[in-house]
Design a protein around this motif. Structure first.
Motif, PDB file in Angstrom:
ATOM      1  N   SER A  75      14.897  79.041  94.397  1.00 15.09           N
ATOM      2  CA  SER A  75      15.688  78.474  93.304  1.00 15.09           C
ATOM      3  C   SER A  75      15.920  76.985  93.452  1.00 15.09           C
ATOM      4  O   SER A  75      16.245  76.294  92.488  1.00 15.09           O
ATOM      5  CB  SER A  75      17.048  79.178  93.225  1.00 15.09           C
ATOM      6  N   HIS A  93      18.377  75.829  95.035  1.00 23.00           N
ATOM      7  CA  HIS A  93      19.833  75.605  94.986  1.00 23.00           C
ATOM      8  C   HIS A  93      20.318  74.923  96.261  1.00 23.00           C
ATOM      9  O   HIS A  93      19.946  75.302  97.369  1.00 23.00           O
ATOM     10  CB  HIS A  93      20.589  76.909  94.814  1.00 23.00           C
ATOM     11  N   ASN A 150      23.752  71.853  97.473  1.00 25.63           N
ATOM     12  CA  ASN A 150      24.640  70.762  97.098  1.00 25.63           C
ATOM     13  C   ASN A 150      24.875  69.872  98.304  1.00 25.63           C
ATOM     14  O   ASN A 150      24.895  70.340  99.440  1.00 25.63           O
ATOM     15  CB  ASN A 150      25.951  71.233  96.458  1.00 25.63           C
ATOM     16  N   THR A 167      26.596  65.978  94.553  1.00 28.56           N
ATOM     17  CA  THR A 167      25.537  66.325  93.613  1.00 28.56           C
ATOM     18  C   THR A 167      26.119  67.098  92.429  1.00 28.56           C
ATOM     19  O   THR A 167      27.111  67.812  92.571  1.00 28.56           O
ATOM     20  CB  THR A 167      24.442  67.144  94.307  1.00 28.56           C
ATOM     21  N   PHE A 212      22.704  70.412  90.876  1.00 32.35           N
ATOM     22  CA  PHE A 212      21.275  70.556  91.163  1.00 32.35           C
ATOM     23  C   PHE A 212      20.880  69.397  92.060  1.00 32.35           C
ATOM     24  O   PHE A 212      21.564  68.366  92.106  1.00 32.35           O
ATOM     25  CB  PHE A 212      20.448  70.534  89.870  1.00 32.35           C
ATOM     26  N   ARG A 268      17.119  69.025  92.663  1.00 29.32           N
ATOM     27  CA  ARG A 268      15.697  68.782  92.411  1.00 29.32           C
ATOM     28  C   ARG A 268      15.544  67.565  91.489  1.00 29.32           C
ATOM     29  O   ARG A 268      16.170  67.484  90.439  1.00 29.32           O
ATOM     30  CB  ARG A 268      15.070  70.012  91.759  1.00 29.32           C
ATOM     31  N   LEU A 272      16.694  64.686  91.770  1.00 29.68           N
ATOM     32  CA  LEU A 272      17.996  64.041  91.592  1.00 29.68           C
ATOM     33  C   LEU A 272      17.859  62.518  91.618  1.00 29.68           C
ATOM     34  O   LEU A 272      17.147  61.956  92.452  1.00 29.68           O
ATOM     35  CB  LEU A 272      18.941  64.488  92.715  1.00 29.68           C
ATOM     36  N   ARG A 315      28.168  70.331  86.746  1.00 30.97           N
ATOM     37  CA  ARG A 315      28.026  71.579  86.021  1.00 30.97           C
ATOM     38  C   ARG A 315      29.259  72.429  86.300  1.00 30.97           C
ATOM     39  O   ARG A 315      29.819  72.389  87.405  1.00 30.97           O
ATOM     40  CB  ARG A 315      26.763  72.313  86.473  1.00 30.97           C
ATOM     41  N   SER A 322      29.651  74.262  89.458  1.00 31.05           N
ATOM     42  CA  SER A 322      29.699  73.473  90.691  1.00 31.05           C
ATOM     43  C   SER A 322      31.086  72.972  91.042  1.00 31.05           C
ATOM     44  O   SER A 322      31.318  72.524  92.164  1.00 31.05           O
ATOM     45  CB  SER A 322      28.741  72.274  90.578  1.00 31.05           C
TER      46      SER A 322
END
Length: 220
Positions: free
Chosen positions: A30, A32, A34, A47, A50, A52, A54, A74, A77
């Protein structure tokens, strides 16, 4: 204020570290994870939910009390803030925290089994003891945060914890140092699992940590 997220050195360090985690092959399917980095006594860069691809300008600034001060997270998060914040509150020397679902390390977390320190990179990068398991609680919940706090109190020299049925958290003076320890832990977890097929891993001999530290001091 330290500046906008895009202009802080920490934001750039976080973005660089995020890319390096993928390049190192330690990420789950995934992707995933932080990453956070301390800005001062109460704020840290984090972060947005996400990592990826970034970019530094996507890194947010949050307060330890859970408020998002700059940028956006998000909604899923925001509950992560407390997990990172408790490490900063408990460890004044910590400058960065990384949480991943790295596959081999997460296998130990799912098994609720501490990861022994049986590889030299773990000694060299700051985890000269087993990586302990934090009792399970919903991500970012009071139960989870209290459990992390308890482990940090009980194990004052650990630089990483396994979150039961969840994943791995590592911490260090800066994002790059925390990532280096994460690589060592993930490699050690892979080796530990592989060693079981040929009779099982073996502990270091007595005095190994002192010997490694002496060798590092001679080469510094």
């Amino acid at each position: 204020m330290t500046g906008t997220p895009a202009t802080t050195p920490q934001a750039h360090q976080i973005a660089e570290t995020a890319a390096q985690l993928f390049a190192a092959g330690v990420m789950s399917h995934s992707g995933h994870a932080n990453i956070s980095a301390r800005l001062d006594g109460e704020r840290f860069a984090m972060t947005p939910g996400f990592i990826r691809e970034l970019r530094p300008e996507q890194v947010a600034v949050v307060h330890q009390d859970g408020r998002v001060l700059e940028g956006k997270l998000r909604s899923s998060s925001t509950e992560i803030i407390a997990m990172h914040g408790i490490v900063y509150r408990k460890r004044a020397e910590v400058g960065a925290v990384i949480h991943t679902h790295s596959p081999a390390s997460t296998a130990f977390a799912v098994a609720n089994r501490p990861l022994p320190c049986r590889t030299e990179p773990m000694l060299r990068f700051g985890q000269a003891e087993e990586v302990p398991v934090v009792a399970w609680g919903p991500r970012g919940s009071d139960v989870s945060v209290r459990s992390i706090a308890q482990i940090l109190d009980d194990r004052p020299t650990t630089q990483a914890v396994l979150l039961a049925n969840h994943g791995l958290m590592v911490f260090g003076p800066d994002p790059a140092s925390a990532a280096a320890l994460l690589y060592a832990i993930e490699e050690s977890a892979e080796a530990e699992i592989a060693a079981r097929a040929i009779g099982g891993a073996v502990d270091f001999p007595p005095g190994a940590l002192a010997a490694v530290r002496a060798s590092m001091a001679r080469s510094s």
